[in-house]
Motif scaffolding. Structure first.
Motif, PDB file in Angstrom:
ATOM      1  N   TRP A 104      83.474   0.514 -51.720  1.00 10.34           N
ATOM      2  CA  TRP A 104      82.232   1.271 -51.511  1.00 10.34           C
ATOM      3  C   TRP A 104      82.173   2.049 -50.341  1.00 10.34           C
ATOM      4  CZ3 TRP A 104      77.366  -0.427 -54.665  1.00 10.34           C
ATOM      5  CH2 TRP A 104      77.805  -0.406 -56.175  1.00 10.34           C
ATOM      6  N   PRO A 105      81.329   3.052 -50.163  1.00 13.13           N
ATOM      7  CA  PRO A 105      81.392   3.628 -48.950  1.00 13.13           C
ATOM      8  C   PRO A 105      81.129   2.857 -47.727  1.00 13.13           C
ATOM      9  CG  PRO A 105      80.390   4.898 -50.608  1.00 13.13           C
ATOM     10  CD  PRO A 105      80.452   3.642 -51.256  1.00 13.13           C
ATOM     11  N   HIS A 106      81.522   3.525 -46.580  1.00 15.71           N
ATOM     12  CA  HIS A 106      81.347   2.943 -45.273  1.00 15.71           C
ATOM     13  C   HIS A 106      79.717   2.618 -45.103  1.00 15.71           C
ATOM     14  CE1 HIS A 106      82.602   1.305 -41.461  1.00 15.71           C
ATOM     15  NE2 HIS A 106      83.762   1.862 -41.875  1.00 15.71           N
ATOM     16  N   HIS A 107      78.914   3.545 -45.314  1.00 12.41           N
ATOM     17  CA  HIS A 107      77.545   3.256 -45.142  1.00 12.41           C
ATOM     18  C   HIS A 107      76.989   2.216 -45.892  1.00 12.41           C
ATOM     19  CE1 HIS A 107      77.330   6.433 -48.467  1.00 12.41           C
ATOM     20  NE2 HIS A 107      76.700   5.554 -49.033  1.00 12.41           N
ATOM     21  N   THR A 108      77.513   1.469 -46.907  1.00 11.34           N
ATOM     22  CA  THR A 108      77.095   0.467 -47.711  1.00 11.34           C
ATOM     23  C   THR A 108      76.372  -0.756 -46.709  1.00 11.34           C
ATOM     24  OG1 THR A 108      78.449   0.825 -49.407  1.00 11.34           O
ATOM     25  CG2 THR A 108      77.428  -1.446 -49.403  1.00 11.34           C
ATOM     26  N   LYS A 139      83.956  12.243 -42.927  1.00 12.79           N
ATOM     27  CA  LYS A 139      82.422  11.834 -42.959  1.00 12.79           C
ATOM     28  C   LYS A 139      81.924  11.256 -41.592  1.00 12.79           C
ATOM     29  CE  LYS A 139      82.457  10.852 -47.886  1.00 12.79           C
ATOM     30  NZ  LYS A 139      82.088   9.864 -49.116  1.00 12.79           N
ATOM     31  N   LEU A 140      80.926  11.291 -41.208  1.00 11.36           N
ATOM     32  CA  LEU A 140      80.322  10.738 -40.096  1.00 11.36           C
ATOM     33  C   LEU A 140      79.583   9.595 -40.221  1.00 11.36           C
ATOM     34  CD1 LEU A 140      79.303  11.451 -37.168  1.00 11.36           C
ATOM     35  CD2 LEU A 140      77.032  12.225 -38.042  1.00 11.36           C
ATOM     36  N   ARG A 171      84.402  -8.110 -37.991  1.00 10.41           N
ATOM     37  CA  ARG A 171      83.990  -8.108 -39.402  1.00 10.41           C
ATOM     38  C   ARG A 171      84.068  -6.967 -40.252  1.00 10.41           C
ATOM     39  NH1 ARG A 171      84.413 -11.791 -36.108  1.00 10.41           N
ATOM     40  NH2 ARG A 171      82.755 -12.973 -35.111  1.00 10.41           N
ATOM     41  N   LEU A 172      82.941  -6.653 -41.029  1.00 15.88           N
ATOM     42  CA  LEU A 172      83.059  -5.336 -41.715  1.00 15.88           C
ATOM     43  C   LEU A 172      82.095  -4.261 -40.978  1.00 15.88           C
ATOM     44  CD1 LEU A 172      82.809  -6.652 -45.454  1.00 15.88           C
ATOM     45  CD2 LEU A 172      84.666  -6.018 -44.149  1.00 15.88           C
ATOM     46  N   GLU A 173      81.307  -4.774 -40.153  1.00 11.01           N
ATOM     47  CA  GLU A 173      80.420  -3.710 -39.278  1.00 11.01           C
ATOM     48  C   GLU A 173      81.111  -3.216 -38.076  1.00 11.01           C
ATOM     49  OE1 GLU A 173      76.076  -4.401 -40.121  1.00 11.01           O
ATOM     50  OE2 GLU A 173      76.899  -6.309 -39.693  1.00 11.01           O
TER      51      GLU A 173
END
Length: 558
Positions: A155-159, A505-506, A533-535
């Protein structure tokens, strides 16, 4: 307080179709924690998960029920008529994905999907809080509770930003930037669960294994290297929207061809719960869960509409009605029809697994199927038939339905258990330089003779150590510049040139103040991205004095 300082850890597997949570008291048993997978819900006991569904009032403002109760055949509330009975809100998690607009599931008019996520997590929060207070009175919730949220791999980064904001509004964390919350991907969590059973399958340090997390809505796959009881991701994780609910949809299409699709639409409009009953009480237990793909084991199943869906016959018209009367309102599901419902979904899963095996470019010692659909006998059969010559051990671990939520707690108890991840995106920043005649586009020239470009910092598919920074040295554009703006972008492309091109994408913006202008342009700034981590985290350091800019803000673009 950080995640390490909390007394209780809770993991939430917020699924497309079903969700669950697990918890553990860290105490003195950190080496052998007593992880509990919740199986007590407001409406049931004994199930590890409850449906990701909400039942609202007629205005879709207030939640009346959630979980199984949201999908019951009849509502507990006295609405004026069937037409006015609210339809349950489901599958809203899919709105975070990159689905095209026409592919997105139904939502009420003018209804924001983030509200559904917040409302559902609020119900989970109430259930979690009640559970913790029963077990350990006096725990300060949520300050003394650490939270691990799982997200799909593809899924997209903004998730993560969306889920963090929704978790905050739901009361699961005290502040938006709380360090009590960590994320892990669903396949990574599943791999960490499998870390506890690798010994049973003869895996040793240096071996690699593949985990396929097969859920209701998504399939996520990762390949991991086992080292000193820790994991390193060695391939880019993959996934797709091809979970078991797509088999349910194939069943409804099969039924629609026999009773008329208009009749099914009327049933969905007037008695949605009964259509759910047909799928969950007839198709799933009698057919989907048992089907193993062997025609000799298959016994033809009869669907009596008046028994399983007595509201449907009234909507069947014309030729379809005549045909149903001729067969006594009963339909027979034969082997070929059922196999046709499974194969499109399973074939896609096999494609994803094959891509992982090819990318690994080395011998895979074992493959584990987890998740609700991972229990499918037909899926296991097809996977073994297709890949048995490449992977010597293909199995379904015990309690595989709870693999993700339990594995997430393994991660929360020791976040250093994951050594390396493979990046799914190329990252870079927007930089400004002098425009060059004959080389740069005239249309991109700014009035003061500059041009903005995408400067890549790290490429997709790079294996990175968790928390390793990727630095880039930048300088002010103007000698009297007192602030700087770093715009961070991500893309699946390897060699993007401009930030405004398709597919770039920004991610967010880092703002810093640089009030000391005495050195003019000679003020080097080390900007770095850290894949903690993931952030993703961004920092800026003054190269001349080593000062970390303390007046910074990283604003995510969501």
């Amino acid at each position: 307080m950080s995640l390490r300082d909390t007394r209780i850890l809770v993991s939430i597997d917020f699924g497309t179709t079903f969700s669950g949570f697990a918890y553990v008291h860290k105490g003195d048993s950190i080496r052998n924690p007593d992880i509990v997978t919740n199986d007590i819900w407001p409406d049931s006991v004994g199930d590890y998960k409850t449906p990701t569904a909400l039942l609202y009032d007629k205005a879709y403002k207030e939640v009346k029920n959630w979980g199984t109760l949201a999908l019951e055949d009849e509502s507990d509330y006295d609405y004026e008529s069937d037409e006015l009975r609210p339809r349950p809100v489901e599958l809203f998690k899919l709105y975070i994905s990159d689905l095209e607009e026409y592919q997105k599931p139904w939502l009420p008019p003018q209804f924001e999907y983030k509200k559904a996520i917040e409302d559902y997590l609020t119900q989970m929060q109430l259930c979690i809080k009640d559970t913790i207070e029963k077990r350990w009175p006096g725990i300060n919730f949520p300050l003394q509770v650490g939270l691990i949220l799982t997200i799909p791999a593809e899924w997209p980064h903004h998730t993560t930003a969306i889920m963090r904001r929704c978790a905050h509004k739901a009361g699961l964390i005290k502040t938006l930037d709380s360090t009590n919350l960590e994320f892990t991907t669903e396949p990574e969590a599943a791999a960490l669960y499998c870390l506890g059973v690798v010994g049973e399958h003869g895996l040793r340090p240096g071996d690699t294994f593949l985990v396929a997390d097969c859920g209701g809505g998504t399939i996520d796959i990762t390949t991991q290297l086992l080292q000193d009881n820790k994991l390193s991701e060695i391939t880019e994780r993959v996934g797709d929207l091809c979970g078991s609910t797509f088999i349910d949809k194939e069943f409804l299409r099969w039924l629609g061809r026999r009773v008329g699709f208009q009749a099914l639409e009327q049933l969905k409009l007037h008695n949605y719960g009964q259509m759910q009953h047909l799928v969950q009480k007839f198709f799933c237990p009698l057919i989907k869960f048992k089907f193993n793909g062997n025609p000799e084991d298959f016994r033809q199943v009869k669907l009596n509409l008046f028994k399983y869906c007595d509201e449907l016959p009234q909507y069947i018209k014309g030729e379809h009605r005549q045909n149903m009367e001729n067969v006594g309102w009963s339909l027979k599901l034969d082997f070929t029809s059922v196999k046709g419902m499974f194969d499109p979904v399973i074939n896609r899963i096999l494609e994803l697994i094959e891509s992982q095996l090819d990318d690994a470019n080395e011998r895979i010692s074992a493959m584990f199927l987890v998740g609700g659909f991972g229990e499918s006998p037909y899926l296991l059969r097809r996977v073994r038939e297709t890949f048995g010559n490449r992977v010597p051990n293909i199995s379904v671990p015990v309690n595989s339905k709870a693999a993700v939520v339990r594995g997430a707690l393994v991660y929360g108890l020791n976040i250093d258990v994951v050594r390396k991840r493979v990046l799914k995106w190329t990252y870079g920043i927007q930089v400004c330089r002098d425009w060059v005649a004959g080389e740069d586009d005239e249309d991109r020239r700014t009035p003061d003779g500059k041009i903005f470009e995408f400067r890549r910092m790290v490429k997709r598919r790079t294996q990175v150590e968790v928390n390793k920074p990727f630095p880039e040295t930048c300088y002010p554009v103007k000698p009297n510049q007192t602030s700087a703006l770093f715009k961070i972008y991500y893309t699946t492309k390897d060699d993007a040139i401009y930030c405004d091109e398709s597919g770039v994408k920004l991610l967010g913006t880092l703002r810093i103040l640089m009030p000391d202008i005495k050195d003019g342009l000679n003020r080097p700034i080390e900007f770095s991205l850290t894949f903690a981590r993931l952030e993703v985290r961004a920092t800026a350091i003054n190269k001349r004095n080593g000062k970390i800019y303390d007046e910074t803000s990283f604003e995510l673009d969501i």
